[in-house]
Scaffold this motif. Structure first.
Motif, PDB file in Angstrom:
ATOM      1  N   PHE A 170      -7.733 -15.443  -6.442  1.00  0.00           N
ATOM      2  CA  PHE A 170      -6.841 -14.750  -5.511  1.00  0.00           C
ATOM      3  C   PHE A 170      -5.396 -15.216  -5.687  1.00  0.00           C
ATOM      4  CE2 PHE A 170      -9.577 -12.983  -1.790  1.00  0.00           C
ATOM      5  CZ  PHE A 170     -10.296 -12.231  -2.704  1.00  0.00           C
ATOM      6  N   ALA A 171      -5.211 -16.504  -5.915  1.00  0.00           N
ATOM      7  CA  ALA A 171      -3.859 -17.029  -6.114  1.00  0.00           C
ATOM      8  C   ALA A 171      -3.204 -16.391  -7.330  1.00  0.00           C
ATOM      9  CB  ALA A 171      -3.918 -18.553  -6.277  1.00  0.00           C
ATOM     10  N   LEU A 172      -3.947 -16.279  -8.413  1.00  0.00           N
ATOM     11  CA  LEU A 172      -3.402 -15.707  -9.648  1.00  0.00           C
ATOM     12  C   LEU A 172      -3.194 -14.197  -9.517  1.00  0.00           C
ATOM     13  CD1 LEU A 172      -5.559 -17.794 -12.134  1.00  0.00           C
ATOM     14  CD2 LEU A 172      -3.086 -18.002 -11.764  1.00  0.00           C
ATOM     15  N   MET A 173      -4.020 -13.522  -8.732  1.00  0.00           N
ATOM     16  CA  MET A 173      -3.826 -12.098  -8.477  1.00  0.00           C
ATOM     17  C   MET A 173      -2.571 -11.841  -7.645  1.00  0.00           C
ATOM     18  SD  MET A 173      -7.793 -11.229  -7.532  1.00  0.00           S
ATOM     19  CE  MET A 173      -7.449  -9.621  -6.802  1.00  0.00           C
ATOM     20  N   VAL A 188      -6.397  10.545 -10.532  1.00  0.00           N
ATOM     21  CA  VAL A 188      -5.293   9.814  -9.916  1.00  0.00           C
ATOM     22  C   VAL A 188      -5.804   8.495  -9.367  1.00  0.00           C
ATOM     23  CG1 VAL A 188      -3.624   9.819  -8.023  1.00  0.00           C
ATOM     24  CG2 VAL A 188      -3.995  11.891  -9.362  1.00  0.00           C
ATOM     25  N   ARG A 189      -5.121   7.397  -9.700  1.00  0.00           N
ATOM     26  CA  ARG A 189      -5.535   6.062  -9.266  1.00  0.00           C
ATOM     27  C   ARG A 189      -4.330   5.277  -8.767  1.00  0.00           C
ATOM     28  NH1 ARG A 189     -11.017   6.457  -8.857  1.00  0.00           N
ATOM     29  NH2 ARG A 189     -11.948   7.200 -10.807  1.00  0.00           N
ATOM     30  N   GLY A 190      -4.601   4.320  -7.875  1.00  0.00           N
ATOM     31  CA  GLY A 190      -3.547   3.442  -7.378  1.00  0.00           C
ATOM     32  C   GLY A 190      -3.961   1.998  -7.450  1.00  0.00           C
ATOM     33  N   GLY A 191      -3.003   1.107  -7.281  1.00  0.00           N
ATOM     34  CA  GLY A 191      -3.280  -0.326  -7.329  1.00  0.00           C
ATOM     35  C   GLY A 191      -2.123  -1.071  -7.963  1.00  0.00           C
ATOM     36  N   PRO A 192      -2.089  -2.394  -7.839  1.00  0.00           N
ATOM     37  CA  PRO A 192      -0.978  -3.169  -8.400  1.00  0.00           C
ATOM     38  C   PRO A 192      -0.722  -2.911  -9.878  1.00  0.00           C
ATOM     39  CG  PRO A 192      -2.285  -4.545  -6.954  1.00  0.00           C
ATOM     40  CD  PRO A 192      -3.030  -3.247  -7.107  1.00  0.00           C
ATOM     41  N   CYS A 223       0.819  -1.220   0.000  1.00  0.00           N
ATOM     42  CA  CYS A 223       0.000   0.000   0.000  1.00  0.00           C
ATOM     43  C   CYS A 223       0.854   1.272   0.000  1.00  0.00           C
ATOM     44  CB  CYS A 223      -0.972  -0.025   1.176  1.00  0.00           C
ATOM     45  SG  CYS A 223      -2.228  -1.321   1.014  1.00  0.00           S
ATOM     46  N   THR A 224       2.069   1.194   0.529  1.00  0.00           N
ATOM     47  CA  THR A 224       3.005   2.309   0.368  1.00  0.00           C
ATOM     48  C   THR A 224       3.322   2.491  -1.112  1.00  0.00           C
ATOM     49  OG1 THR A 224       4.030   2.021   2.558  1.00  0.00           O
ATOM     50  CG2 THR A 224       5.340   3.135   0.872  1.00  0.00           C
ATOM     51  N   LEU A 225       3.593   1.385  -1.790  1.00  0.00           N
ATOM     52  CA  LEU A 225       3.896   1.433  -3.220  1.00  0.00           C
ATOM     53  C   LEU A 225       2.697   1.908  -4.032  1.00  0.00           C
ATOM     54  CD1 LEU A 225       5.930  -1.882  -3.504  1.00  0.00           C
ATOM     55  CD2 LEU A 225       6.827   0.435  -3.863  1.00  0.00           C
ATOM     56  N   GLY A 283      -3.749  -7.914  -3.581  1.00  0.00           N
ATOM     57  CA  GLY A 283      -3.747  -6.734  -4.430  1.00  0.00           C
ATOM     58  C   GLY A 283      -5.014  -5.903  -4.408  1.00  0.00           C
ATOM     59  N   THR A 284      -6.028  -6.345  -3.663  1.00  0.00           N
ATOM     60  CA  THR A 284      -7.271  -5.569  -3.624  1.00  0.00           C
ATOM     61  C   THR A 284      -7.125  -4.306  -2.777  1.00  0.00           C
ATOM     62  OG1 THR A 284      -8.018  -7.041  -1.853  1.00  0.00           O
ATOM     63  CG2 THR A 284      -8.798  -7.515  -4.077  1.00  0.00           C
ATOM     64  N   ALA A 285      -6.570  -4.441  -1.574  1.00  0.00           N
ATOM     65  CA  ALA A 285      -6.436  -3.281  -0.686  1.00  0.00           C
ATOM     66  C   ALA A 285      -5.639  -2.138  -1.307  1.00  0.00           C
ATOM     67  CB  ALA A 285      -5.828  -3.702   0.647  1.00  0.00           C
ATOM     68  N   PRO A 286      -4.519  -2.408  -2.006  1.00  0.00           N
ATOM     69  CA  PRO A 286      -3.794  -1.292  -2.626  1.00  0.00           C
ATOM     70  C   PRO A 286      -4.636  -0.482  -3.607  1.00  0.00           C
ATOM     71  CG  PRO A 286      -2.410  -3.244  -2.578  1.00  0.00           C
ATOM     72  CD  PRO A 286      -3.778  -3.677  -2.147  1.00  0.00           C
ATOM     73  N   MET A 287      -5.663  -1.113  -4.202  1.00  0.00           N
ATOM     74  CA  MET A 287      -6.503  -0.378  -5.148  1.00  0.00           C
ATOM     75  C   MET A 287      -7.314   0.711  -4.451  1.00  0.00           C
ATOM     76  SD  MET A 287      -7.887  -2.971  -8.091  1.00  0.00           S
ATOM     77  CE  MET A 287      -8.158  -4.504  -7.206  1.00  0.00           C
ATOM     78  N   VAL A 288      -7.709   0.481  -3.213  1.00  0.00           N
ATOM     79  CA  VAL A 288      -8.482   1.506  -2.498  1.00  0.00           C
ATOM     80  C   VAL A 288      -7.571   2.432  -1.695  1.00  0.00           C
ATOM     81  CG1 VAL A 288      -8.978   0.073  -0.467  1.00  0.00           C
ATOM     82  CG2 VAL A 288     -10.519   1.910  -1.072  1.00  0.00           C
ATOM     83  N   HIS A 289      -6.509   1.880  -1.075  1.00  0.00           N
ATOM     84  CA  HIS A 289      -5.575   2.742  -0.338  1.00  0.00           C
ATOM     85  C   HIS A 289      -4.828   3.670  -1.282  1.00  0.00           C
ATOM     86  CE1 HIS A 289      -5.951   1.313   3.788  1.00  0.00           C
ATOM     87  NE2 HIS A 289      -6.037   0.088   3.322  1.00  0.00           N
TER      88      HIS A 289
END
Length: 470
Positions: free
Chosen positions: A434-437, A130-134, A115-117, A295-301
């Motif tokens: 989830f494994a593939l994500m 502006v958007r974030g996420g993997p 989430c820092t990244l 990778g879901t949480a980084p999309m919202v953080h």
């Protein structure tokens, strides 16, 4: 349908093998050691950030730190913690809880880095937002030549973000709680494309579709506002209920913890046998519970209003502590203290929300299922709202922001499918996705870890120097 279910079950078992465990749990251990356990020293600061002490309304982003964590928790605290724990215990025995704890500690470090990244390497969608996420971490941090890896993440996130597990377990809970009260027949069904579909489950699916549709088309700001109001009150209610139950069984709690530790290393209770199978079960259910490394949480953080990436990473790391170490543990203690799980061990079946409801009914006769049912309703609906945003972001990344909401039509359509589908199929499908994500999420985070750690050292130094004091 039987062939499809068998194929998905086989793939889920195969993909969650040693390599993926090394990537998720080993990656979490790497982050923890690489950061020299430093993030764990800043929990107090993370709570201050969450409380709004450092919020700056004029910064780029769309939501506050609190709204970001609430939205992320809305997708994890709930069915993953209440139903997922029951699934873990029936698949892996009490010992699976221990490996959920281990995964959660690694998950704290993983959430901090990912989430820092997500804020460090934000991009802009086709509308200039502006958007974030993997997917943006990969393309902005590793370079455009890595875009196929970002698209790989997005494709499987479209499946992983589907609401089928939440809809399935909420439907099961409502059927179990309401049927005895109002006397409707949950077994009555009709046939569609050769599949028996219960009338009651189909009706619940339709109602959920209408409720969720009224919110998710409003975007992340509306979702975040609803989630920030729904989640905290239900966590408090759930905590009060569990504490009440545990006080009644206070003398047996040490024995419960002893059984968790014993079963974690002997493998006697696992379906299929072996300590390795218990570790896999714990890791899978922890991944579903807190989604660290998925990778879901980084999309919202990544959408939070801040220009301090490390600050958001610290807020995000509170997630696994809340949903797995706290809420999952509370659920496990209730199930194990009432003993209702024992008939399920070794019978080859997976029990979800029905087992947790049975435990609450045993502990609070006549009322337990109703109290839990209220919590489940709010948790499941909040999860249904949050998950939609993940799919929208992935479609926006691949096809443009104007097409993002197309995912919501697929999303609401699968709510009904989830309501009438078997639990085993739902669990295996989401586990596979989830494994593939996790593969692109963890690879990009590990490769960019030196950048995140350099930013963290700088931020911690400025914090100690009093730069952020008012």
């Amino acid at each position: 349908m039987g062939f499809i279910e068998d194929a998905v079950a086989f793939f889920a078992g195969w993909i969650w093998g040693i390599p993926l465990l090394i990537l998720l749990m080993g990656g979490g251990l790497f982050f923890m050691v690489y950061a020299r356990f430093s993030p764990f020293l800043y929990f107090k600061h993370a709570i201050q950030v969450l409380a709004g002490k450092y919020h700056e309304e004029d910064k780029e982003g769309q939501i506050s730190h609190y709204e970001a964590l609430s939205t992320a928790l809305a997708a994890t605290v709930g069915m993953g913690n209440i139903s997922g724990v029951a699934v873990a215990i029936t698949m892996g025995g009490p010992g699976a809880i221990f490996w959920m704890w281990v995964s959660a500690f690694f998950g704290i470090a993983t959430k901090f880095f990912t989430c820092t990244l997500a804020v460090m390497y934000r991009g802009k969608d086709s509308d200039g937002e502006v958007r974030g996420g993997p997917m943006y971490v990969i393309t902005e941090g590793l370079g455009k030549k890595w875009k196929p890896l970002a698209v790989f993440f997005c494709i499987f996130a479209l499946i992983g973000a589907l609401p089928i597990f939440q809809a399935n377990q909420l439907t099961a809970a409502l059927n179990e709680v309401l049927a005895p009260s109002i006397g409707y027949d949950v077994a009555s069904s009709f046939t569609f494309l050769g599949i028996d579909i219960p009338y009651a489950s189909a009706v619940i699916g339709v109602i959920l579709t209408v409720l969720v549709s009224s919110v998710i088309f409003g975007g992340i700001k509306r979702i975040a506002k609803v989630a920030s109001k729904m989640v905290p009150s239900m966590v408090v209610l759930y905590f009060i209920l569990v504490v009440y139950i545990l006080i009644q069984n206070l003398a047996g709690i040490p024995e419960i913890f002893a059984s968790i530790l014993e079963e974690a290393f002997n493998g006697n209770a696992i379906l299929g046998g072996g300590v390795g199978a218990i570790i896999v079960t714990g890791a899978k259910r922890a991944a579903f519970s807190n989604e660290a490394g998925i990778g879901t949480a980084p999309m919202v953080h990544g959408d939070s209003k801040t220009d301090e990436p490390v600050r958001e990473g610290l807020v995000a790391m509170l997630g696994p502590a809340i949903d797995t170490l706290l809420v999952c543990t509370l659920t496990a203690l209730v199930i194990l203290s009432t003993g209702v799980y024992k008939p399920y061990i070794g019978d080859g079946n997976i029990a979800g929300i029905s087992l947790t409801l049975e435990a609450f009914n045993a502990a609070i006769p006549g009322y337990g299922a109703y109290f839990l049912g209220l919590c489940i309703l709010v948790f499941a609906v909040s999860s249904l709202l949050s998950y939609s945003y993940y799919g929208v972001k992935c479609v926006s990344f691949m096809l443009g922001a104007k097409n993002g909401n197309l995912y919501n039509y697929l999303y609401i359509g699968t709510i009904i499918i989830g309501a009438v589908t078997s639990l085993g199929f739902v669990v295996n499908l989401i586990d596979s996705s989830f494994a593939l994500m996790a593969i692109p999420t963890m690879i990009s985070a590990i490769l960019l870890a030196p950048k995140a750690w350099k930013a963290a050292q700088d931020y911690f130094a400025r914090l100690k120097a009093g730069e952020f004091d008012n």
